[in-house]
Write an enzyme that holds these catalytic residues in place. Structure first.
Site, mmCIF file in Angstrom:
data_model
loop_
_atom_site.group_PDB
_atom_site.id
_atom_site.type_symbol
_atom_site.label_atom_id
_atom_site.label_comp_id
_atom_site.label_asym_id
_atom_site.label_seq_id
_atom_site.Cartn_x
_atom_site.Cartn_y
_atom_site.Cartn_z
ATOM 1 N N HIS A 124 25.882 93.797 60.831
ATOM 2 C CA HIS A 124 24.172 94.688 60.747
ATOM 3 C C HIS A 124 23.872 95.601 59.676
ATOM 4 O O HIS A 124 24.972 95.877 59.027
ATOM 5 C CB HIS A 124 23.581 95.232 62.358
ATOM 6 C CG HIS A 124 22.115 95.790 61.973
ATOM 7 N ND1 HIS A 124 22.030 97.041 61.684
ATOM 8 C CD2 HIS A 124 21.363 95.721 63.089
ATOM 9 C CE1 HIS A 124 20.488 96.835 61.846
ATOM 10 N NE2 HIS A 124 19.826 95.759 62.296
ATOM 11 N N ASP A 145 20.359 89.812 67.792
ATOM 12 C CA ASP A 145 19.835 88.318 67.881
ATOM 13 C C ASP A 145 20.898 88.017 68.715
ATOM 14 O O ASP A 145 20.926 85.950 68.763
ATOM 15 C CB ASP A 145 19.551 88.327 66.963
ATOM 16 C CG ASP A 145 18.804 88.748 66.275
ATOM 17 O OD1 ASP A 145 18.803 89.405 64.592
ATOM 18 O OD2 ASP A 145 17.739 88.430 66.345
#
Ligand code: SDX
Length: 431
Positions: free
Chosen positions: A308, A366
Site C-alpha cells: 500500500h 483488496d
C-alpha cells in the site's frame, strides 16, 4: 503562541526563507510551499505526491505507520461493527452521525432516488454483452449529466446536495444493470421497501420469473464491505475527482473520472486481480513458486492485494474483511474454500518472508474482499464495481468539501522539464 515556521536555506546562493507550517487536528505538520516559487524561484518535486498534502480535509484520517483509519474521527473498526452504510454515508457527507429522524429522512431520500431514467437503458444496448462492467459504469455515470441537468449549478448548495444524493442512490442500480446486461437478462427495478444493500442484491440476482429474498448474511457482509470501502483520504481516484472538480466540471463527469482511475489494478482493480492471481496459482503447492516470482525484479508478477502507498502496517480494513470472509464462507457452505485456503497460506508465507517484511508489504483492503464477493455469487469483473458503489460516497463527500471551500482554485501541478532544449525548425529536405 507564535506560528510555527520552517526555515529553508539555499546554501548555494546564501539565502533563506521562513515557510509557514500548517498543523491539522491529527497527523504530521505540513510545510506550506505555495510561495516558494515566487520567493525563491524553485519548485518542489514529489512524483506520486506521497509526501505532499493537496488540500485541507476534515473527512478521513489515515495513519499508515499505525494502521489507523477514521471517518470524521470515528475508528473504522467501530463503524464496521455498529453502523450501516447509509449512516456512514451521512457521516461522510455531513460530518456528524445523524439523529434517528435525520437518518430516516436521509435513507428515504436515497431510496427514492434509486430509479434511473428509462432512456438510460438505451445506452446499455450500445455496449456489447461482454463489455467490462467498469467500462459501462464509467460511460453511464458520465452520461448522467445528460439526464439530470436540472441541478448542475455547482455553486448552488442545494444543487450539489441533490446531485450527491442522486449519484449515491443510483450507483447500485447502474451497477446491477451492468451485470444484468452481461447476462442478457432483464433489468430489475429498485424496491422502495428494501434497505440499500438488500436492494442491490435484489437488483443483481432477482428475475421477473420468481421471488428472490436476499440472504441476511450476504446483506450484512455487503453492508460491512461498503462501509470499509466508502472513503480513504486522498487516494488516486479521490484525487482524480478533486482535480477534475477543480475545473468546475459537473459532479457526474468528476465521479466518472474517479471510476476510471479506480479501475486500475494498482488501485481498486486489485480485488479482481487478486482472484485472477489466486486462480492462476491454483494450488497451495504453487504458493512458494509465486512468492518467488513476486520477489523477482525481472518478473512483472506482483502479489496482488499486498502492499500500500500509505499503510506500512496491516491495512485495518483487511483485518476486518478477513473475519467477515470466514463468516460468509461458513454461512454459504464454502468453509473449506480452496481459494480461502490459498489466500491464508499466501499471507502466512509472505508475512514471514524478509522481502515483504523489509518493504512493509501487508495484505490490503483488496486481498480478501474478492473471496467474499465470489462466495456471494458476484463474478470477478464486478468486484471493482462493488468498490466503486461504496467509494462513490467518499468521492462525493470530497467533491462537496472542495467546491464549498472558498479558497478552492483549479489544480495545476508543475514539472521538471527534461526534454530537448530550444532549437530551430529544420525543413524536411534538410533532416
Ligand atoms: C488500493 O491509496 C489508497 O488509499 C488506495 C486504497 C483505497 O482505499 O483507495 O487503499 C485501495 O488501491 C489498495 C492497493 C491495491 N493494489 C494492489 O494490491 C496492487 C499490488 N500492490 C502494488 O502494486 C503496490 O504495493 C502499490 C501500488 C499498492 C503500492 O505501491 P508503492 O507504495 O508505490 O510501492 P512501490 O511500488 O514503491 O514498492 C516498494 C517496493 C518495491 O520493491 P523495491 O523496488 O523497493 O525492491 O515493494 C515492492 C516493489 O517492487 N512491492 C511489491 C508489491 N508491492 C510493492 N512486490 C511484490 N508484490 C507487491 N504487491
Amino acid at each position: 503562541m507564535a506560528a510555527k515556521t520552517f526555515t529553508l536555506t539555499d546554501n548555494s546562493n546564501n539565502r533563506s526563507m521562513e515557510l509557514p507550517v500548517r498543523q491539522g487536528t491529527q497527523g504530521p505538520p505540513t510545510i506550506e510551499i505555495a510561495s516558494l516559487y515566487k520567493e525563491m524561484g524553485v519548485f518542489t518535486y514529489d512524483p506520486g505526491f506521497l509526501g505532499t498534502g493537496s488540500c485541507n480535509s476534515a473527512i478521513t484520517y489515515i495513519d499508515g505507520e499505525e494502521g489507523i483509519l477514521q471517518y470524521r474521527g470515528y475508528p473504522i473498526e467501530q463503524l464496521a461493527e455498529k453502523s450501516s452504510f447509509l449512516e456512514v454515508a451521512y457521516l461522510l457527507l455531513y460530518g456528524e452521525l445523524p439523529a434517528a429522524t435525520e437518518l430516516a429522512t436521509f435513507e428515504n431520500m436515497i431510496i427514492h432516488h434509486t430509479m434511473i431514467n428509462e432512456n438510460l437503458k438505451n445506452l446499455y444496448n450500445g455496449f456489447h454483452y461482454d463489455a467490462h462492467p467498469m467500462a459501462i459504469m464509467t460511460g453511464v455515470v458520465g452520461s448522467l449529466s445528460a439526464f439530470y441537468h436540472d441541478s448542475l449549478d455547482i455553486h448552488n448548495p442545494r444543487h450539489r446536495e441533490i446531485s450527491a444524493h442522486r449519484l449515491i442512490a443510483k450507483m447500485p442500480t447502474i451497477a446491477a444493470a451492468s451485470y444484468k446486461h452481461s447476462k442478457c437478462e432483464p433489468f430489475i427495478y429498485p424496491r422502495n421497501d428494501m434497505g440499500f444493500c438488500a436492494n442491490f442484491l435484489h437488483m443483481m440476482f432477482a428475475s421477473p420469473c420468481e421471488e428472490y429474498v436476499p440472504d441476511p448474511v450476504a446483506v450484512k457482509a455487503i453492508e460491512v464491505l461498503f462501509i470499509l470501502h466508502a472513503d480513504h483520504e486522498q487516494n488516486a481516484s479521490t484525487s482524480t475527482v478533486r482535480l477534475a472538480g477543480s475545473s468546475q466540471a459537473n459532479p457526474f463527469a468528476c465521479i466518472a473520472a474517479g471510476i476510471a482511475s479506480l479501475w486500475g489494478p494498482a488501485h481498486g482493480g486489485a480485488n479482481e486481480a487478486v482472484l485472477n492471481m489466486l486462480e492462476e496459482i491454483g494450488d497451495v503447492s504453487q504458493v512458494e513458486k509465486y512468492v518467488l516470482k513476486a520477489k523477482d525484479k525481472d518478473d512483472p508478477f506482483r502479489l496482488m492485494g499486498f502492499g500500500h502507498r500509505v499503510y506500512k502496517n496491516y491495512d485495518p480494513r483487511a483485518r476486518i474483511i478477513r473475519k467477515v470472509c470466514h463468516e460468509v464462507l461458513a454461512s454459504t457452505g464454502h468453509a473449506d474454500s480452496p481459494l480461502m485456503e490459498l489466500a491464508v497460506k499466501l499471507e502466512e508465507i509472505a508475512l514471514k518472508d524478509d522481502y515483504f517484511i523489509e518493504r512493509k508489504l501487508y495484505p490490503n483492503v483488496d486481498f480478501y474482499s474478492g473471496i467474499i464477493y465470489r462466495a456471494l455469487g458476484i463474478p470477478n469483473n464486478m468486484f471493482t464495481v462493488m468498490f466503486a458503489i461504496a467509494r462513490s460516497v467518499g468521492w462525493t463527500a470530497h467533491w462537496m468539501e472542495m467546491i464549498a471551500d472558498p479558497s478552492q482554485r483549479i489544480g495545476r501541478p508543475r514539472q521538471v522539464y527534461d526534454g530537448a532544449p530550444k532549437r530551430d525548425y529544420v525543413p524536411v529536405d534538410k533532416r
